[in-house]
Scaffold this active site. Structure first.
Site, PDB file in Angstrom:
ATOM      1  N   CYS A 345       0.799  -1.234   0.000  1.00 29.63           N
ATOM      2  CA  CYS A 345       0.000   0.000   0.000  1.00 29.63           C
ATOM      3  C   CYS A 345       0.832   1.285   0.000  1.00 29.63           C
ATOM      4  CB  CYS A 345      -0.984   0.038   1.154  1.00 29.63           C
ATOM      5  SG  CYS A 345      -1.270  -1.502   1.992  1.00 29.63           S
ATOM      6  N   ARG A 374       6.949 -11.292   5.324  1.00 28.09           N
ATOM      7  CA  ARG A 374       6.327 -11.233   6.643  1.00 28.09           C
ATOM      8  C   ARG A 374       6.967 -12.274   7.536  1.00 28.09           C
ATOM      9  NH1 ARG A 374      -0.070 -10.635   4.924  1.00 28.09           N
ATOM     10  NH2 ARG A 374       0.252  -8.744   3.691  1.00 28.09           N
ATOM     11  N   ASP A 394      -1.837  -7.867  -5.738  1.00 31.65           N
ATOM     12  CA  ASP A 394      -2.421  -6.741  -5.028  1.00 31.65           C
ATOM     13  C   ASP A 394      -2.985  -5.698  -5.997  1.00 31.65           C
ATOM     14  OD1 ASP A 394      -3.047  -5.407  -2.758  1.00 31.65           O
ATOM     15  OD2 ASP A 394      -0.989  -5.062  -2.097  1.00 31.65           O
ATOM     16  N   HIS A 396      -4.638  -1.427  -5.610  1.00 30.19           N
ATOM     17  CA  HIS A 396      -5.171  -0.338  -4.799  1.00 30.19           C
ATOM     18  C   HIS A 396      -5.995   0.548  -5.703  1.00 30.19           C
ATOM     19  CE1 HIS A 396      -1.875  -1.815  -2.286  1.00 30.19           C
ATOM     20  NE2 HIS A 396      -2.723  -1.545  -1.321  1.00 30.19           N
ATOM     21  N   LYS A 476     -13.139  -5.715   5.953  1.00 37.15           N
ATOM     22  CA  LYS A 476     -12.849  -6.423   4.702  1.00 37.15           C
ATOM     23  C   LYS A 476     -13.833  -7.539   4.428  1.00 37.15           C
ATOM     24  CE  LYS A 476      -9.658  -9.556   7.007  1.00 37.15           C
ATOM     25  NZ  LYS A 476      -8.574 -10.485   6.822  1.00 37.15           N
ATOM     26  N   HIS A 522      -8.190  -1.755  -0.976  1.00 34.62           N
ATOM     27  CA  HIS A 522      -7.070  -2.691  -1.124  1.00 34.62           C
ATOM     28  C   HIS A 522      -7.707  -4.016  -1.504  1.00 34.62           C
ATOM     29  CE1 HIS A 522      -4.547  -0.224   1.823  1.00 34.62           C
ATOM     30  NE2 HIS A 522      -5.777   0.187   2.075  1.00 34.62           N
TER      31      HIS A 522
END
Ligand SMILES: [Zn+2]
Ligand SMILES: [Zn+2]
Length: 650
Positions: A345, A374, A394, A396, A476, A522
């Site tokens: 993001c 991660r 991903d 945005h 979400k 997102h």
């Protein structure tokens, strides 16, 4: 003599209404209307008779009715509630059997889980898988004995007396706020439990003990390690057999095993949790990505790429520093602090902020196949399913509030379409709301949650709410796909975010020439490309449809005599864009066929005298059936239709 006030109205969802005396059991009340139905039911869900006044509570058939009640009988069958009750009852039965064989066993907890149950207990000495049949035998004996699951309400004091030698149950009792607790007797075995259970042990028609594991009391590694036995139970032998077959198939289709056998990817001690993709694995991966790019281009996404390492400063602004740091890796460059990105993001926002935007450009859809890192504890790493770096598909979307409905609707349609192409027809949706750690005002959250709810409900999609499970910046919607073994996998996510645009102060010029704040969505469709590949491999047990298969065609000359013609055919297919290989080893044809079957290649081309003479090929499909003596251009016509249309069935 009976007074009117002693009578209560009972309304059964399936059997109709009846008036009975207070103190009648559910079983008796149902029996007054229909003996057969009463005998068949295993438990009941009751609520106060006023519609919608109370959530249903599950109770035993022996539950005593003392007020007007609405009852939904729970019948044996494949439903979640009935299987839950059955499996939970089977856990008691297993504990009772273990107690008979090992009287010194001390029992902790024994819940039902998805498709099964377990019980944790303490035992001096060891239990091995060889002991499971002995326990099963004892369980069968107790099923034959048809022992009732008898409920008794006792005071906490009495319960403490009953379980005085069991520190686990004593701990549980001390945490129960009510004055009384319920205990259940099955034969001479007594357990602390809120129930409900099936009426008696004979209702446990089919069961199997599956495995033994170690488990810490209350899942805490500082606590004592207990023995856990897993089992599963069904209402029919057929259902049990089907389930055991699924378990066996799941073992066979473990993507870690397939990845090794097909030489797709590997893991190394030099980079624990970080996958290495081999040439064949890359073909699968690139086939997924090529399709992904086609779909996203059609949907008006613009592809971007942002760096993997970004300044700490940025992560402080985005809120990741405060809310996500334990999952992040940090590095120093020229004495300055940086972090390896766990999400894409902030990078996308920097690209947005790099120029002025007008309302005419909105919605602006940046898509990024972003490599994120991660930190995962080494104990939870699991093949491609749980890794330390992965590529998120991903995107945005920067848009106005008015555009939200259409944009989210489009994402849902795109997700639905893409899952269909990969062969996943079934999925369900979950809505996750504000977590404890979050940014933005409660008002903003309520608004965002309301929007997502309206959209899912408007599309008539069934959904479940996960309270407090949202991302830290917004609520979400998650999509969980169902594979051929009935397992579910969370993949797509759509997250609404009013907070980050605020934090990064991003803007666009409106029709009024004033500055306005866009909203951010997102979203991912596949989630992690690595994990999605693992799911595909397991769903297809490695036999991927031709458009995804690393090698689509293998040519097998019957003998060296046909080498020349085989190479000619090979070149022709290769030039036409097929992923084709040729096996010219001096080996028996049978051995070569076995090998290519193991490699799960969709099409096998066997070339011998007949084919050479007629200038054709004979093609065997992995899914069964052959195309005999076909000219190569004709085969290519068929093949391209399968591959270009990304057909699953061939
Ligand atoms: Zn129980
Ligand atoms: Zn994001």
């Amino acid at each position: 003599m009976l007074f009117e006030k002693d009578m209560i109205k009972i309304k059964f969802d399936d059997l109709g209404e009846i008036e009975v005396q207070k103190g009648t059991s559910v079983l008796e009340a149902a029996g007054f209307i229909d003996k057969k139905s009463a005998k068949k039911a295993i438990a009941a869900e009751i609520s106060s008779s006023k519609k919608g006044t109370e959530k249903g509570v599950l109770v035993d058939m022996s539950f005593i009715l003392d007020s007007n009640t609405r009852i939904n009988l729970i019948n044996p069958g494949p439903g979640e509630k009935s299987l839950d009750i059955l499996n939970h009852s089977a856990a008691h039965l297993m504990a009772a059997a273990i107690k008979k064989i090992y009287p010194e066993a001390i029992f902790a907890i024994g819940p039902s889980i998805k498709n099964g149950f377990y019980y944790d207990f303490e035992l001096e000495g060891n239990i091995s898988p060889d002991d499971l049949p002995v326990i099963e035998k004892q369980m069968k004996k107790m099923i034959g004995g048809n022992h009732a699951f008898l409920r008794e309400e006792v005071s906490k004091e009495k319960a403490k007396e009953i379980f005085k030698d069991n520190p686990f149950k004593l701990e549980l009792i001390s945490e129960i706020p009510e004055k009384d607790v319920s205990i259940y007797h099955t034969g001479d075995f007594t357990d602390l439990c809120i129930g409900p259970h099936v009426p008696s042990t004979s209702r446990i028609e089919a069961f199997k003990l599956l495995s033994i594991a170690g488990a810490y009391w209350r899942g805490d590694e500082n606590n004592q390690m207990l023995i856990r036995i897993y089992g599963t139970s069904f209402f029919s032998r057929e259902d049990l057999r089907d389930h055991l077959e699924k378990i066996e198939k799941a073992k066979q289709s473990d993507h870690r095993k397939i990845g090794k056998e097909l030489d797709l990817f590997s893991f190394h001690d030099e980079a624990p949790g970080f996958p290495f993709f081999h040439p064949r694995g890359m073909v699968i991966r690139n086939s997924i990505l090529q399709y992904w790019r086609e779909e996203h281009l059609r949907e008006g996404y613009l592809e971007v790429s942002s760096p993997v390492i970004l300044s700490n400063h940025l992560w402080k602004t985005s809120g990741h520093w405060d809310n996500y740091a334990e999952n992040m890796y940090f590095v120093k460059i020229d004495e300055k602090d940086y972090a390896v990105k766990p999400m894409n993001c902030p990078g996308n926002i920097l690209i947005y902020k790099n120029s002025q935007h007008s309302y005419r450009e909105l919605p602006l859809k940046y898509a990024e196949l972003g490599l994120v890192h991660r930190h995962e504890k080494s104990g939870v790493l699991h093949g491609l399913f749980r890794v330390r770096n992965f590529t998120q598909d991903d995107a945005h979307i920067f848009c106005t509030e008015e555009q939200l409905f259409e944009q989210i609707g489009n994402i849902i349609n795109l997700t639905d379409r893409m899952y269909g192409v990969f062969g996943f027809e079934k999925y369900h949706v979950e809505l996750s709301t504000r977590p404890d750690k979050s940014i933005g005002s409660v008002k903003m959250w309520n608004k965002a949650e309301g929007i997502l709810k309206t959209i899912i409900e408007g599309k008539n999609i069934d959904y479940k709410v996960n309270e407090g499970d949202g991302a830290f910046y917004g609520p979400k919607i998650d999509f969980h796909i169902r594979d051929c073994l009935d397992r579910t996998w969370q993949c797509a996510t759509i997250q609404l975010d009013f907070a980050m645009p605020e934090k990064f102060d991003i803007q666009y010029a409106g029709e009024d020439n004033e500055k306005h704040r866009p909203v951010m969505i997102h979203r991912t469709v596949l989630g992690s490309i690595e994990r999605f590949m693992g799911i595909l491999l397991e769903n297809y047990s490695g036999s991927l449809p031709p458009w995804l298969a690393p090698e689509q065609i293998i040519i097998l000359p019957i003998s060296e005599k046909y080498d020349k013609y085989s190479v000619k055919a090979y070149r022709e297919l290769q030039r036409a864009g097929c992923r084709v290989v040729i096996d010219r080893r001096v080996e028996s044809l049978n051995k070569k066929i076995r090998q290519s079957e193991m490699n799960k290649i969709p099409y096998m081309v066997v070339i011998g005298k007949k084919e050479e003479e007629s200038g054709t090929i004979t093609v065997r499909k992995k899914t069964g059936g052959e195309i005999r003596e076909v000219k190569i251009p004709d085969f290519l016509k068929y093949f391209k239709d399968i591959v270009y249309k990304r057909k699953i069935k061939y």
